[in-house]
Design a protein around this motif. Structure first.
Motif, PDB file in Angstrom:
ATOM      1  N   GLU A 120     104.090  43.099  37.037  1.00 25.49           N
ATOM      2  CA  GLU A 120     102.787  43.304  36.407  1.00 25.49           C
ATOM      3  C   GLU A 120     101.635  43.015  37.377  1.00 25.49           C
ATOM      4  OE1 GLU A 120     102.603  41.084  32.802  1.00 25.49           O
ATOM      5  OE2 GLU A 120     104.130  42.287  31.791  1.00 25.49           O
TER       6      GLU A 120
ATOM      7  N   VAL B 123     101.747  31.001  22.295  1.00 27.92           N
ATOM      8  CA  VAL B 123     101.286  31.329  23.653  1.00 27.92           C
ATOM      9  C   VAL B 123     102.473  31.447  24.598  1.00 27.92           C
ATOM     10  CG1 VAL B 123      99.985  30.474  25.646  1.00 27.92           C
ATOM     11  CG2 VAL B 123      99.007  30.316  23.344  1.00 27.92           C
TER      12      VAL B 123
ATOM     13  N   TYR C 264      90.502  31.603  21.902  1.00 29.69           N
ATOM     14  CA  TYR C 264      90.206  31.344  23.316  1.00 29.69           C
ATOM     15  C   TYR C 264      89.752  29.905  23.533  1.00 29.69           C
ATOM     16  CZ  TYR C 264      90.535  36.325  24.417  1.00 29.69           C
ATOM     17  OH  TYR C 264      90.999  37.591  24.633  1.00 29.69           O
TER      18      TYR C 264
ATOM     19  N   GLY D 155     104.473  34.566  24.389  1.00 36.60           N
ATOM     20  CA  GLY D 155     103.889  35.780  24.951  1.00 36.60           C
ATOM     21  C   GLY D 155     102.990  36.555  24.002  1.00 36.60           C
ATOM     22  N   PHE D 156     102.601  35.964  22.832  1.00 33.07           N
ATOM     23  CA  PHE D 156     101.717  36.676  21.914  1.00 33.07           C
ATOM     24  C   PHE D 156     100.293  36.756  22.491  1.00 33.07           C
ATOM     25  CE2 PHE D 156     104.237  37.427  18.181  1.00 33.07           C
ATOM     26  CZ  PHE D 156     105.278  36.519  18.298  1.00 33.07           C
ATOM     27  N   SER D 157      99.622  37.858  22.249  1.00 31.40           N
ATOM     28  CA  SER D 157      98.261  38.058  22.738  1.00 31.40           C
ATOM     29  C   SER D 157      97.294  37.239  21.875  1.00 31.40           C
ATOM     30  CB  SER D 157      97.889  39.537  22.676  1.00 31.40           C
ATOM     31  OG  SER D 157      97.795  39.968  21.330  1.00 31.40           O
ATOM     32  N   PRO D 158      96.066  36.970  22.379  1.00 29.98           N
ATOM     33  CA  PRO D 158      95.074  36.245  21.563  1.00 29.98           C
ATOM     34  C   PRO D 158      94.779  36.941  20.240  1.00 29.98           C
ATOM     35  CG  PRO D 158      94.408  36.258  23.864  1.00 29.98           C
ATOM     36  CD  PRO D 158      95.606  37.147  23.772  1.00 29.98           C
ATOM     37  N   GLN D 159      94.733  38.283  20.240  1.00 32.41           N
ATOM     38  CA  GLN D 159      94.479  39.003  18.991  1.00 32.41           C
ATOM     39  C   GLN D 159      95.592  38.741  17.962  1.00 32.41           C
ATOM     40  OE1 GLN D 159      94.351  40.244  21.979  1.00 32.41           O
ATOM     41  NE2 GLN D 159      92.218  40.872  22.336  1.00 32.41           N
ATOM     42  N   GLU D 160      96.843  38.788  18.442  1.00 31.86           N
ATOM     43  CA  GLU D 160      97.979  38.552  17.525  1.00 31.86           C
ATOM     44  C   GLU D 160      97.975  37.119  17.008  1.00 31.86           C
ATOM     45  OE1 GLU D 160     101.001  39.583  20.238  1.00 31.86           O
ATOM     46  OE2 GLU D 160     100.998  41.712  19.740  1.00 31.86           O
TER      47      GLU D 160
ATOM     48  N   LYS E 171      92.790  27.602  23.284  1.00 30.52           N
ATOM     49  CA  LYS E 171      93.645  27.784  24.465  1.00 30.52           C
ATOM     50  C   LYS E 171      93.078  27.043  25.662  1.00 30.52           C
ATOM     51  CE  LYS E 171      95.954  31.447  27.080  1.00 30.52           C
ATOM     52  NZ  LYS E 171      96.102  32.912  27.254  1.00 30.52           N
TER      53      LYS E 171
END
Length: 563
Positions: free
Chosen positions: A235, A516, A537, A519-524, A540
């Motif tokens: 990535e 976190v 955010y 691997g979940f995104s902030p939106q999820e 985190k």
């Protein structure tokens, strides 16, 4: 007198026969590399019945070499076994190294992997011991490369990395650019399989720079595609960059380029690496229609599945899951489990048993050779020094005994080391079984959750109660347990270690950290925990700061998840 004359005539004829055979062997030796067919014709014309054991062993070794050069694969050890026995008895290390190599090749061609590994290992020991002899570095490079491929096929990535590193070093000593390129390509494959993507990219970089100059064009295409796959998983390139690099590849050359060049051949006989690379790139770019097309086409074209390509089923499962085709994703996941089980059952133990006794046979042979040399030396010394050198003989004998004791201690230490390696590999196999069991439990839990969601929708319909129920299910105890289990499984027990080393956090902070790490995104996370995106955010950053200021032993390991 007539009997003595007959005996003399037989000895004279045998001597003449050996001299003639030596001349033919010398002629065959000049042709064996460049014109192996001519060498075979000469060697097969020699009458083996008149040869001395040493000459016959040399003839058999040269026959095996000529067959190998001519592409005539040995399927049994009947040709090389007498030569191997002779070199083992005589203590000729160079001859024994080559004899073990061709012996292992014969069993490898016949499908006897266990005996092949034993033969290659014995050949490697002899070649390393006589590394300074003529031709040993070339043989050692071939042995390292072959053993590395076998280790990689067995799934022992660490051992494969070590031996491919040795193969690169030997190739650099010999200034053999082709062998170095193939070994570097396989070393990067072992690092990629172990999840060390940045290291794999670094290892492959010299080949990427030289790919336009490679005469073996299909190998050059493999290098390009493999590099794209590494960057996809690392990535470190954007989806647009990956798609741009893919667009520069010429599929026509991949379809038409020869799969062999000289003594080398491609490992992508089904020509599917382009489809595989395209599938993972399109999946990364979010173009699931194209990703599904390429992964389904590659699976349909592959004629044989092994440990190196069975993971394609997991990629196919992820692609179909992203498309919402969960039944198809489950089918691919179960197919992966079934094939992985069958591969593990077929290969398990074939290499572990050899690692345990890797040095046992070599030690016994070395001790037997040392014993024979010592007994002959003592007998000769006793005959020569009967007139007054007894004291000197005793001192020399004691010196030899001390040297033998040191060698015995070294061999025993090596044997202990390989026993520890055996225990380590056994524990890896047990960990692999536990991981497969965890995946199965996770799948069962996920489908139980799907059934619960379906039942909830049927009961409540489209309403605020349905929304509330869905939020309740999003972080239910069962779902949270699955998240923690999968986060631990693929991140070295990160959640469990976090709870153990930082016991003062709140339950909500632990849940947030588990999402976190998984691997979940902030939106999820904002949806699952009913938080605002700014709140996600902020929390985190707060937890990252608390980790940095904490006394936890693994805080650097935890902080990288919160970057």
């Amino acid at each position: 007198m007539k009997y003595a004359a007959a005996i003399f005539f037989c000895l004279f004829a045998a001597g003449c026969g050996n001299k003639a055979a030596e001349g033919l062997l010398s002629s065959a030796e000049r042709f064996v590399n460049d014109r192996p067919d001519s060498a075979l014709q000469i060697l097969r014309g020699i009458d083996a019945a008149t040869l001395a054991p040493a000459t016959d062993a040399r003839r058999r070794l040269m026959l095996a070499q000529a067959c190998n050069r001519a592409g005539q694969k040995l399927q049994s050890d009947s040709l090389i076994r007498p030569a191997l026995d002779y070199y083992e008895r005589s203590g000729h290390g160079t001859g024994a190294a080559y004899a073990w190599y061709y012996y292992a090749q014969a069993h490898h061609n016949a499908g006897d992997l266990k005996e092949a590994i034993r033969g290659y290992t014995q050949a490697t020991l002899y070649a390393e011991r006589h590394r300074q002899n003529n031709g040993m570095s070339e043989l050692l490079g071939a042995l390292y490369h072959t053993l590395g491929l076998l280790y990689l096929a067995q799934g022992y990535d660490t051992e494969a990395e070590e031996i491919f590193t040795k193969a690169i070093a030997v190739a650099q000593e010999r200034d053999d650019a082709e062998l170095e390129g193939y070994s570097r390509f396989m070393l990067s494959s072992a690092q990629y399989t172990a999840g060390r993507y940045a290291k794999a990219i670094e290892t492959l970089a010299p080949l990427i720079e030289a790919r336009d100059t490679l005469a073996f064009r299909f190998f050059a295409q493999q290098i390009t595609l493999q590099n794209l796959i590494y960057h996809t998983f690392a990535e470190d390139l954007t989806p647009e960059q990956l798609l741009g690099e893919r667009a520069r590849i010429d599929p026509g050359e991949i379809r038409t380029a020869p799969l062999t060049h000289g003594a080398a051949s491609a490992d992508d006989n089904d020509r599917t690496l382009y489809d595989i690379a395209s599938a993972v790139i399109f999946y990364r770019a979010g173009q699931t229609d194209s990703a599904r097309y390429y992964i389904d086409r590659s699976l349909a074209q592959i004629s044989h599945f092994d440990r190196n390509n069975v993971g394609l089923y997991t990629i196919a499962s992820a692609i179909h899951h992203q498309r919402g085709e969960d039944s198809r994703a489950l089918s691919y996941a179960m197919e992966y489990i079934d094939k992985r089980d069958s591969i593990d059952q077929a290969q398990r133990g074939a290499l572990v048993a050899e690692l345990e006794k890797k040095y046992r046979t070599a030690n016994e042979t070395a001790l037997r050779e040392a014993g024979l040399r010592y007994r002959a030396w003592i007998a000769t010394l006793a005959c020569l020094l009967l007139a007054g050198a007894i004291a000197w003989a005793v001192v020399g004998y004691r010196r030899k005994l001390r040297r033998r004791d040191a060698q015995l201690s070294e061999y025993l230490a090596l044997l202990d080391s390989y026993r520890e390696s055996h225990d380590s590999l056994t524990s890896r196999l047990d960990a692999s079984d536990e991981r497969e069991a965890a995946v199965k439990r996770s799948l069962e839990s996920r489908f139980a959750l799907l059934r619960d969601i379906a039942s909830t929708y049927y009961t409540y319909g489209e309403s605020q109660r349905l929304t509330a129920k869905m939020k309740e299910l999003a972080l239910s105890p069962a779902m949270l347990a699955d998240i923690v289990r999968m986060a631990d499984l693929y991140n070295d027990e990160a959640v469990t270690r976090l709870r153990r080393q930082l016991p003062g956090w709140t339950a909500r902070n632990y849940d947030f950290a588990a999402l976190v790490i998984a691997g979940f995104s902030p939106q999820e996370i904002s949806v699952m925990l009913d938080m605002t995106l700014n709140g996600v955010y902020t929390l985190k950053s707060k937890l990252k700061r608390r980790l940095a200021e904490s006394p936890a032993a693994d805080k650097a390991f935890f902080i990288r998840f919160f970057q």
